[in-house]
Design a protein around this motif. Structure first.
Motif, mmCIF file in Angstrom:
data_model
loop_
_atom_site.group_PDB
_atom_site.id
_atom_site.type_symbol
_atom_site.label_atom_id
_atom_site.label_comp_id
_atom_site.label_asym_id
_atom_site.label_seq_id
_atom_site.Cartn_x
_atom_site.Cartn_y
_atom_site.Cartn_z
ATOM 1 N N GLU A 34 -8.177 0.153 -4.464
ATOM 2 C CA GLU A 34 -8.826 0.263 -3.160
ATOM 3 C C GLU A 34 -8.025 1.165 -2.225
ATOM 4 O O GLU A 34 -6.794 1.197 -2.274
ATOM 5 N N PRO A 35 -8.703 1.869 -1.318
ATOM 6 C CA PRO A 35 -7.990 2.742 -0.374
ATOM 7 C C PRO A 35 -7.051 1.985 0.556
ATOM 8 O O PRO A 35 -6.119 2.578 1.103
ATOM 9 N N VAL A 36 -7.269 0.675 0.712
ATOM 10 C CA VAL A 36 -6.396 -0.112 1.579
ATOM 11 C C VAL A 36 -4.940 -0.045 1.115
ATOM 12 O O VAL A 36 -4.019 -0.209 1.930
ATOM 13 N N GLU A 37 -4.698 0.225 -0.162
ATOM 14 C CA GLU A 37 -3.327 0.335 -0.660
ATOM 15 C C GLU A 37 -2.561 1.466 0.027
ATOM 16 O O GLU A 37 -1.324 1.478 0.015
ATOM 17 N N PHE A 38 -3.283 2.405 0.639
ATOM 18 C CA PHE A 38 -2.654 3.566 1.261
ATOM 19 C C PHE A 38 -2.747 3.547 2.784
ATOM 20 O O PHE A 38 -2.304 4.492 3.443
ATOM 21 N N THR A 39 -3.321 2.478 3.344
ATOM 22 C CA THR A 39 -3.527 2.436 4.797
ATOM 23 C C THR A 39 -3.085 1.144 5.457
ATOM 24 O O THR A 39 -2.873 1.115 6.671
ATOM 25 N N ASP A 40 -2.924 0.082 4.714
ATOM 26 C CA ASP A 40 -2.715 -1.243 5.302
ATOM 27 C C ASP A 40 -1.259 -1.474 5.703
ATOM 28 O O ASP A 40 -0.362 -1.367 4.856
ATOM 29 N N PRO A 41 -0.979 -1.818 6.976
ATOM 30 C CA PRO A 41 0.401 -2.048 7.415
ATOM 31 C C PRO A 41 1.083 -3.203 6.689
ATOM 32 O O PRO A 41 2.303 -3.161 6.464
ATOM 33 N N GLU A 42 0.331 -4.239 6.324
ATOM 34 C CA GLU A 42 0.949 -5.381 5.649
ATOM 35 C C GLU A 42 1.375 -5.014 4.229
ATOM 36 O O GLU A 42 2.438 -5.433 3.756
ATOM 37 N N ILE A 43 0.565 -4.235 3.536
ATOM 38 C CA ILE A 43 0.962 -3.763 2.206
ATOM 39 C C ILE A 43 2.192 -2.871 2.324
ATOM 40 O O ILE A 43 3.138 -2.974 1.531
ATOM 41 N N LYS A 209 2.888 6.852 -1.597
ATOM 42 C CA LYS A 209 2.377 6.724 -2.966
ATOM 43 C C LYS A 209 1.394 7.844 -3.298
ATOM 44 O O LYS A 209 1.340 8.318 -4.432
ATOM 45 N N LEU A 210 0.631 8.249 -2.298
ATOM 46 C CA LEU A 210 -0.294 9.357 -2.484
ATOM 47 C C LEU A 210 0.469 10.643 -2.788
ATOM 48 O O LEU A 210 0.068 11.449 -3.636
#
Length: 389
Positions: A34-43, A209-210
């Motif tokens: 999911e794109p959230v892996e590259f945008t989420d502050p908690e991750i 990561k990107l």
């Protein structure tokens, strides 16, 4: 010297067979994410804590601080640090914060000194971090000096590089992290006898990561680099080895094309390949015929959509190269100029656009193909680390 893993010439011939058959080494499955892996502050916070705060990562090559007192300052994912060579030849990594009122002790990017002195109240520290001076201590009051030293991060120098775990409460064992295969591979390269010839740093509006993914990928060459790398390197042809936290893979140069139809026999084909390594958690090491390129990627301290990238060219010393100083400098200037031009003109625009796209409210899920095998290993290992409690 005994080769580690599959012998190189055997791997090259496997890749040559792939070129003949329009195939490549593959991962066992397609992976959805999911794109959230590259945008989420908690991750991003979990990655800083459970990746960079737990396992060793390369921060510099030791030749960048050759003498006692030589230092560089860096912003790591969790700490601002001073990396300094000690009198006994070892290296220490000190948190760049005065233990009095928290000012930054050293603001210079690099230099050489006999002590570090805080600009705020002029408390000073030895290069090993020990508190040396409390100014006007007759009026300051009681302070346990042993508790006021600069905080140290776990640090080890191995295979020419300085490795750090970005947490003062952690421990470090680089050989254990590398594992026997990658530890032997890096040791055999002799990079501890080489020097960093050039360093370039970039701060980019892209998740780390990107960025790392782009430099593990042999699938995009023809499409993203049609007028540069694609003229020299074959696309989507890879011979790959999985070493757990790390991996090794080679790509074929187009100079090998004469052997598509003709049997090369027992001759070496090593000049026709580029060999790359994922050195987990955040570096790509490229082995070139006469030097190495190390690309490192670190997350921003707080913004999941920014990262810090560093490029290092590591090569034999001027003395060992047999070159004149003028030629030695000209070669490395040209190498880094070519690499930077490709980054600015081709890689960075695509990656910046990707990061913007990831932040769309209805960005759909994505996938890694079986042919994107090094990217699969990178994601697998980061997911393992983040998932550990």
């Amino acid at each position: 010297m005994t080769e580690v893993g599959i012998p190189r010439e055997e791997r090259i011939r496997r890749a040559l067979d792939h070129l003949r058959n329009d195939t490549t080494d593959e991962f066992e499955h397609v992976t959805w994410f999911e794109p959230v892996e590259f945008t989420d502050p908690e991750i991003a916070k979990l990655e800083r804590e459970r990746v960079f705060g737990r396992v060793p990562s390369i921060i510099i090559h030791g030749s960048e601080i050759p003498r006692a007192g030589d230092f560089v300052t860096l912003q790591l994912p969790r700490n601002n640090v001073i990396v300094v060579r000690q009198r006994d030849g070892s290296v220490k990594t000190l948190v760049n914060q005065c233990r009095h009122r928290g000012a930054m002790v050293e603001k210079e990017e690099k230099g050489r000194c006999r002590l570090f002195s805080c600009p705020y109240h002029r408390w000073s520290y030895d290069t090993d971090g020990a508190l040396r001076t409390i100014t006007r201590d007759n009026t300051f009051g009681d302070a346990d000096r042993s508790e006021r030293n600069l905080v140290q991060l776990p640090t080890e120098e191995r295979h020419g590089f300085v490795w750090v775990v970005d947490d003062a409460d952690a421990t470090i064992d680089v050989a254990d992290w590398l594992g026997p295969e990658m530890d032997s591979i890096m040791g055999a390269y002799g990079m501890d006898k080489m020097v960093t010839t050039r360093v370039q740093r970039f701060d980019e509006p892209v998740n780390w990561k990107l960025m790392q993914d782009a430099f593990l990928d042999g699938y995009h060459i023809q499409y993203a680099h049609p007028n540069t790398a694609a003229k020299h390197i074959h696309t989507n042809v890879m011979a790959f080895e999985d070493f757990g936290h790390h991996c090794r893979f080679l790509n074929l140069r187009k100079t090998i094309d004469r052997w598509i139809e003709e049997d090369p026999g027992d001759r070496s084909l090593a000049e026709h390949v580029t060999e790359s390594h994922l050195v987990g958690p955040n570096s790509t090491l490229l082995k070139q015929p006469d030097h190495f390129q190390l690309l490192t990627f670190r997350p921003h301290r707080s913004d999941p959509q920014r990262c810090h990238m560093e490029i290092r060219l590591i090569a034999p010393t001027l003395e060992d190269s047999g070159m004149t100083e003028e030629r030695w400098n000209r070669i490395w200037d040209k190498n880094v100029e070519i690499l930077i031009a490709v980054l600015h003109n081709e890689d960075f625009p695509i990656l910046r656009g990707s990061q913007v796209a990831m932040d769309s409210a209805n960005a759909g899920n994505m996938l890694l193909g079986r042919n994107e095998v090094a990217n699969q290993v990178f994601r697998r290992e980061i997911q393992k680390l983040v998932g550990e409690n």
